[in-house]
Design a protein around this motif. Structure first.
Motif, PDB file in Angstrom:
ATOM      1  N   UNK A   1       0.891  -1.091   0.019  1.00  0.00           N
ATOM      2  CA  UNK A   1      -0.182  -0.280  -0.063  1.00  0.00           C
ATOM      3  C   UNK A   1       0.848   1.253   0.151  1.00  0.00           C
ATOM      4  N   UNK A   2       1.933   1.190   0.839  1.00  0.00           N
ATOM      5  CA  UNK A   2       2.935   2.272   0.906  1.00  0.00           C
ATOM      6  C   UNK A   2       3.678   2.406  -0.329  1.00  0.00           C
ATOM      7  N   UNK A   3       3.877   1.556  -1.240  1.00  0.00           N
ATOM      8  CA  UNK A   3       4.757   1.748  -2.457  1.00  0.00           C
ATOM      9  C   UNK A   3       3.678   1.535  -3.688  1.00  0.00           C
ATOM     10  N   UNK A   4       2.562   1.726  -3.361  1.00  0.00           N
ATOM     11  CA  UNK A   4       1.688   1.657  -4.622  1.00  0.00           C
ATOM     12  C   UNK A   4       1.882   0.692  -5.655  1.00  0.00           C
ATOM     13  N   UNK A   5       2.338  -0.546  -5.229  1.00  0.00           N
ATOM     14  CA  UNK A   5       2.620  -1.459  -6.233  1.00  0.00           C
ATOM     15  C   UNK A   5       1.551  -2.358  -6.735  1.00  0.00           C
ATOM     16  N   UNK A   6       0.575  -2.212  -5.775  1.00  0.00           N
ATOM     17  CA  UNK A   6      -0.699  -3.241  -6.101  1.00  0.00           C
ATOM     18  C   UNK A   6      -1.934  -2.235  -5.902  1.00  0.00           C
ATOM     19  N   UNK A   7      -2.969  -2.958  -6.842  1.00  0.00           N
ATOM     20  CA  UNK A   7      -4.337  -1.917  -6.845  1.00  0.00           C
ATOM     21  C   UNK A   7      -4.943  -2.164  -5.507  1.00  0.00           C
TER      22      UNK A   7
END
Length: 222
Positions: free
Chosen positions: A48-54
């Motif tokens: 969530x912090x790295x915005x790597x997943x939807x």
């Protein structure tokens, strides 16, 4: 979300097979369940912090951590007798608090519904543990009111109906097992209904979509 359900079920099935063949002790299974729950929660936070997943996948990871934690706690106290019932109650309350917090932060109605369903089934465990009926009633009311914070914030009508239904069911069950506490059912149901009416007015009264459906449920609950 479907992927996370399959993942959790796959892991639990793998643990069951290993257990059936004697590769895992009961203690190790419970420890493994908590490690999995923490791992899912930490993974969700990092992604969530790295915005790597939807966002739906992240919510599913957070939800998976809650599901695994609750199931592990129930198994540890009731099935395997690894956790004392008092310790299991503390762990269950921690996971329920986590579930409500994640529902608020991620405004996922599906997660709110599941948290409402599982948290309001806990009174049956409390009854099994011979807790005082007033403590159980207080717990039901506190959880019901706490869930309204999320329900009001994001206007989650389905979560409102589910939480109200299971809160009422908890009081009916509590009254049926304690015949001398009929008044507890009456007062508890009145408070639950007052909370429901206030929440319904904030969440559903102005909803144009499915207005007849919401009105029908309002009369149904009353």
């Amino acid at each position: 979300k479907m992927f996370m359900v399959i993942l959790v079920l796959g892991v639990l099935w793998g643990l069951k097979i290993a257990s059936d063949y004697g590769f895992l002790s009961d203690v190790f299974k419970i420890i493994g369940g908590y490690v999995l729950a923490i791992g899912l929660g930490v993974s969700a936070y990092v992604f969530d912090k790295k915005n790597k997943l939807s966002e739906p996948v992240v919510v599913s990871l957070f939800g998976g951590a809650y599901i695994v934690g609750i199931l592990t706690t129930a198994a540890g106290s009731i099935l395997y007798d690894v956790l004392s019932l008092n310790i299991a109650l503390v762990f269950a309350l921690l996971f329920i608090s986590y579930g409500i917090a994640i529902s608020y932060v991620k405004h996922s109605e599906a997660l709110t519904v599941f948290v409402a369903f599982t948290s309001l089934l806990l009174p049956y465990l409390l009854e099994y543990m011979d807790f005082d009926s007033y403590i159980i009633a207080g717990y039901v009311l506190i959880i019901t009111i706490a869930l309204q914070v999320v329900i009001w914030k994001y206007k989650q009508s389905i979560a409102l109906y589910v939480s109200t239904f299971f809160a009422m069911l908890a009081f009916v069950t509590l009254s049926s097992t304690n015949n001398h506490l009929e008044y507890l059912l009456s007062y508890g149901m009145i408070i639950v209904l007052v909370v429901f009416f206030v929440s319904w007015d904030k969440v559903c009264s102005t909803a144009e979509k499915h207005r007849r459906f919401h009105t029908g449920l309002l009369f149904g609950f009353s």
